[in-house]
Write a protein that holds these residues in place. Structure first.
Motif, PDB file in Angstrom:
ATOM      1  N   HIS A 120      -4.996  20.191  31.407  1.00 14.45           N
ATOM      2  CA  HIS A 120      -5.894  20.448  30.288  1.00 14.45           C
ATOM      3  C   HIS A 120      -5.097  20.889  29.064  1.00 14.45           C
ATOM      4  N   GLU A 121      -5.762  20.905  27.938  1.00 21.29           N
ATOM      5  CA  GLU A 121      -5.150  21.422  26.718  1.00 21.29           C
ATOM      6  C   GLU A 121      -5.617  22.862  26.526  1.00 21.29           C
ATOM      7  N   LEU A 122      -4.690  23.789  26.622  1.00 18.68           N
ATOM      8  CA  LEU A 122      -5.001  25.199  26.454  1.00 18.68           C
ATOM      9  C   LEU A 122      -5.062  25.524  24.965  1.00 18.68           C
ATOM     10  N   ASN A 165     -14.858  32.754  19.214  1.00 16.26           N
ATOM     11  CA  ASN A 165     -14.483  32.167  17.926  1.00 16.26           C
ATOM     12  C   ASN A 165     -13.284  31.230  18.049  1.00 16.26           C
ATOM     13  N   THR A 166     -12.355  31.552  18.944  1.00 12.63           N
ATOM     14  CA  THR A 166     -11.227  30.644  19.197  1.00 12.63           C
ATOM     15  C   THR A 166     -11.732  29.345  19.820  1.00 12.63           C
ATOM     16  N   VAL A 198      -9.494  23.846  26.734  1.00 15.71           N
ATOM     17  CA  VAL A 198      -9.950  25.038  27.451  1.00 15.71           C
ATOM     18  C   VAL A 198      -9.395  26.293  26.791  1.00 15.71           C
ATOM     19  N   VAL A 199     -10.239  27.315  26.688  1.00 19.26           N
ATOM     20  CA  VAL A 199      -9.803  28.645  26.270  1.00 19.26           C
ATOM     21  C   VAL A 199      -9.879  29.545  27.497  1.00 19.26           C
ATOM     22  N   LEU A 200      -8.806  30.282  27.744  1.00 19.57           N
ATOM     23  CA  LEU A 200      -8.781  31.223  28.859  1.00 19.57           C
ATOM     24  C   LEU A 200      -9.025  32.631  28.338  1.00 19.57           C
ATOM     25  N   ILE A 222     -14.660  27.660  28.507  1.00 17.20           N
ATOM     26  CA  ILE A 222     -14.033  28.982  28.477  1.00 17.20           C
ATOM     27  C   ILE A 222     -13.959  29.446  29.921  1.00 17.20           C
ATOM     28  N   VAL A 223     -12.765  29.853  30.331  1.00 18.30           N
ATOM     29  CA  VAL A 223     -12.573  30.323  31.707  1.00 18.30           C
ATOM     30  C   VAL A 223     -12.230  31.795  31.652  1.00 18.30           C
TER      31      VAL A 223
END
Length: 105
Positions: free
Chosen positions: A32-34, A94-95, A4-6, A104-105
């Motif tokens: 989750h894996e950030l 892009n990340t 997950v990307v925050l 994406i949150v």
């Protein structure tokens, strides 16, 4: 583990306020894996250093250190221009792409 990307706004809110955003981030870190990138961390530091937030550099450094220890730091493979209305969000996209994030949150 789900990757997950925050969004920076979620991280800023989690840092500044006790409540839903902080609880969400803490829960995601457990389950989750950030995924983060250096570009995201630079944006986070830039936003938190704004005068209106009244946050010290030491507090920012401490928060970023915690995030780095808890997350997977990925090199951004692309600088694609995707979000025309808000190019700052390209860092998030892009990340996520570079880190093979599922959400994406």
């Amino acid at each position: 583990m789900v990757r997950v990307v925050l969004d920076t706004n979620v991280l800023v809110s989690a840092f500044l306020n006790k409540g839903k955003s902080r609880n969400l981030v803490l829960k995601l870190l457990e389950t989750h894996e950030l995924i983060l990138s250096r570009q995201m961390l630079a944006e986070l530091a830039d936003v938190l250093s704004r005068e209106k937030f009244n946050v010290t550099n030491a507090q920012i450094d401490r928060f970023i250190s915690i995030m780095v220890r808890q997350a997977t730091l990925v090199p951004v493979q692309s600088n694609s221009k995707i979000i025309i209305d808000d190019p700052d969000d390209d860092v998030i996209i892009n990340t996520a792409l570079s880190g093979k994030a599922e959400y994406i949150v």
